[in-house]
Design a protein around this motif. Structure first.
Motif, mmCIF file in Angstrom:
data_model
loop_
_atom_site.group_PDB
_atom_site.id
_atom_site.type_symbol
_atom_site.label_atom_id
_atom_site.label_comp_id
_atom_site.label_asym_id
_atom_site.label_seq_id
_atom_site.Cartn_x
_atom_site.Cartn_y
_atom_site.Cartn_z
ATOM 1 N N LYS A 8 0.584 -1.305 -0.197
ATOM 2 C CA LYS A 8 0.571 -0.203 -0.074
ATOM 3 C C LYS A 8 1.139 1.468 0.322
ATOM 4 N N PRO A 9 0.866 1.762 -0.524
ATOM 5 C CA PRO A 9 0.672 3.343 -0.549
ATOM 6 C C PRO A 9 1.106 3.650 1.246
ATOM 7 N N ALA A 10 2.576 4.308 1.235
ATOM 8 C CA ALA A 10 2.476 5.565 2.886
ATOM 9 C C ALA A 10 1.088 6.369 3.289
ATOM 10 N N LEU A 11 0.494 6.515 4.344
ATOM 11 C CA LEU A 11 -0.179 7.538 4.648
ATOM 12 C C LEU A 11 0.104 9.235 4.634
ATOM 13 N N ILE A 21 4.903 2.547 19.843
ATOM 14 C CA ILE A 21 5.778 2.227 18.446
ATOM 15 C C ILE A 21 5.410 0.301 18.462
ATOM 16 N N SER A 22 4.782 -0.067 19.396
ATOM 17 C CA SER A 22 4.289 -1.566 18.804
ATOM 18 C C SER A 22 3.199 -0.670 17.806
ATOM 19 N N ASP A 23 2.181 0.117 17.976
ATOM 20 C CA ASP A 23 0.605 0.991 17.243
ATOM 21 C C ASP A 23 1.313 1.024 15.316
ATOM 22 N N TYR A 24 2.875 1.093 15.829
ATOM 23 C CA TYR A 24 3.539 1.228 14.747
ATOM 24 C C TYR A 24 3.675 -0.475 14.079
ATOM 25 N N GLU A 25 4.214 -1.108 14.778
ATOM 26 C CA GLU A 25 4.380 -2.535 13.673
ATOM 27 C C GLU A 25 2.954 -3.071 14.036
ATOM 28 N N ARG A 26 1.876 -3.085 14.133
ATOM 29 C CA ARG A 26 0.483 -3.372 14.136
ATOM 30 C C ARG A 26 -0.033 -2.753 12.358
ATOM 31 N N TYR A 27 -0.060 -1.555 12.630
ATOM 32 C CA TYR A 27 -0.212 -1.045 11.162
ATOM 33 C C TYR A 27 0.293 -1.056 10.017
ATOM 34 N N ALA A 28 1.410 -1.040 10.279
ATOM 35 C CA ALA A 28 2.961 -1.387 9.223
ATOM 36 C C ALA A 28 2.737 -3.226 8.329
ATOM 37 N N ARG A 97 14.292 0.615 0.295
ATOM 38 C CA ARG A 97 13.022 1.304 -0.364
ATOM 39 C C ARG A 97 12.306 -0.347 -0.633
ATOM 40 N N LEU A 98 11.912 -1.183 -0.011
ATOM 41 C CA LEU A 98 11.123 -2.442 0.470
ATOM 42 C C LEU A 98 10.132 -2.089 0.667
ATOM 43 N N LEU A 99 10.020 -0.795 1.551
ATOM 44 C CA LEU A 99 9.097 -0.138 2.344
ATOM 45 C C LEU A 99 8.727 0.905 2.117
ATOM 46 N N HIS A 100 9.394 1.813 1.253
ATOM 47 C CA HIS A 100 9.061 3.087 0.984
ATOM 48 C C HIS A 100 9.672 3.579 -0.370
ATOM 49 N N LEU A 327 8.419 3.791 8.671
ATOM 50 C CA LEU A 327 8.996 4.040 6.831
ATOM 51 C C LEU A 327 7.574 3.338 6.115
ATOM 52 N N ALA A 328 7.258 2.242 6.603
ATOM 53 C CA ALA A 328 6.180 1.245 5.650
ATOM 54 C C ALA A 328 5.208 2.244 5.589
#
Length: 370
Positions: A8-11, A21-28, A97-100, A327-328
């Motif tokens: 998906k494109p980044a927000l 930080i755990s929220d970032y892991e969940r979203y990612a 660049r795997l992530l963004h 980043l993702a």
């Protein structure tokens, strides 16, 4: 740029429920393809060290102190002669660049905006010169190349691009048994490559037929003690070794002139069964003394983790996987927000443990000593 590997494109905004930080892991997890997720999230073999890195912080209790003077409180510190706003750095992480689509450029922009030093990987998916154009203070992480002249070339490029320190990673002459990534069938997708190495000849297997590729090729090409002495002679910049887990290795590197060490088990990605980095720090600090710079990585997820790492003997910490998750999710904005979360949590943890400055953080914060 071919970015079909990005799910998906980044927000372009930070969701209101993304507060840790755990929220970032969940979203990612919703922004990253399954095989790439396995590659960045997995550890070596049965992933005991990967889990222990997190659990060691969770198990270590700390005191809440109530009588300290906070009239001049701050998080400023000095590392290798450089004044930093806080003891936070971004660890070297490959293939961003795997992530963004902008990869390391977006991370560099965020680090510069937050005035946090960035350690750029040899295996970055954007050339180091391009990253440097967007970075504030940045350091270069070297993966040793089989030919000394190739290492000289990388050092020269980094110095010309204004790197402030050199970090050589020593704990991964082979990459470890990464079963999770193997099961997922991970490989670098088209359009993502190690841009700093494209000018060098591809490494040729030096093992004869029937010989061990690990022993006769990879281990043969790792840097020797003489190579590390040679490396020390090539630059006047601060020189650090990353991936140190044993006090005797730490002392040997100190004796040949290294300025600092990054105590690390590679985020649990190389040798499974290595102790958590937090538990390694006290013995290594004793071995090298109070004056040598010690950084650490592997498992930092909270501001309290930063305080615990500093109390155990580190001078600063390096943040790894959280920069990939953020980043993702939201590109440079996400990485900057992730760093802001760490900064605010660090200040909160210092306030509640009675530590008004970084120098005030000691093993006295621990309710149970190592």
């Amino acid at each position: 740029m071919n970015n079909e590997h990005i799910l998906k494109p980044a927000l372009d905004y930070i969701p209101p429920d993304l507060v840790s930080i755990s929220d970032y892991e969940r979203y990612a997890r919703h922004f990253i393809r399954d095989d790439i997720w396995a590659y960045i999230s997995g550890g070596a073999a049965d992933e005991h060290t990967l889990a222990e890195n997190l659990q060691s912080f969770a198990r270590q209790p700390i005191y809440n102190r109530v009588l300290s003077d906070f009239s001049t409180a701050n998080t400023r510190t000095r590392i290798l002669g450089y004044e930093l706003d806080s003891p936070l750095l971004l660890a070297p992480v490959a293939h961003q660049r795997l992530l963004h689509p902008y990869g390391e450029i977006a991370t560099a922009q965020a680090a510069a905006a937050m005035n946090v030093p960035l350690i750029v990987s040899t295996l970055s998916s954007v050339a180091l010169e391009q990253i440097a154009q967007h970075a504030g203070q940045w350091w270069f992480q070297l993966y040793w190349q089989p030919q000394r002249e190739d290492n000289q070339t990388l050092l020269r490029r980094a110095i010309q691009a204004d790197a402030r320190a050199i970090v050589i990673t020593l704990d991964a002459p082979v990459s470890g048994v990464r079963n999770r990534a193997q099961r997922a069938g991970f490989r670098l997708p088209d359009g993502v490559r190690e841009e700093n190495l494209v000018e060098f000849a591809t490494s040729v297997n030096t093992a004869a037929e029937g010989e061990s590729v690990i022993f006769k090729h990879f281990m043969k090409q790792r840097p020797s003690l003489d190579d590390l002495k040679w490396l020390r002679e090539q630059t006047s910049l601060p020189l650090l070794a990353k991936g140190i887990s044993h006090p005797e290795d730490a002392k040997a590197l100190q004796e040949i002139g290294f300025d600092g060490l990054i105590i690390s088990n590679h985020g649990g990605r190389t040798l499974d069964g290595v102790p958590a980095t937090l538990s390694l720090l006290p013995a290594i600090r004793i071995a090298v003394g109070k004056d040598m710079t010690l950084l650490m990585d592997s498992g930092i997820r909270r501001g309290t983790d930063v305080v615990k790492a500093l109390a155990a003997g580190a001078d600063a910490v390096c943040i790894g996987r959280p920069q990939l998750w953020s980043l993702a999710v939201a590109g440079a904005l996400g990485v900057a927000h992730m760093l802001r979360i760490f900064q605010e949590e660090l200040e909160m943890a210092m306030a509640l443990t009675g530590c008004a400055t970084i120098d005030a953080i000691s093993q006295d914060v621990f309710a149970d000593r190592f």
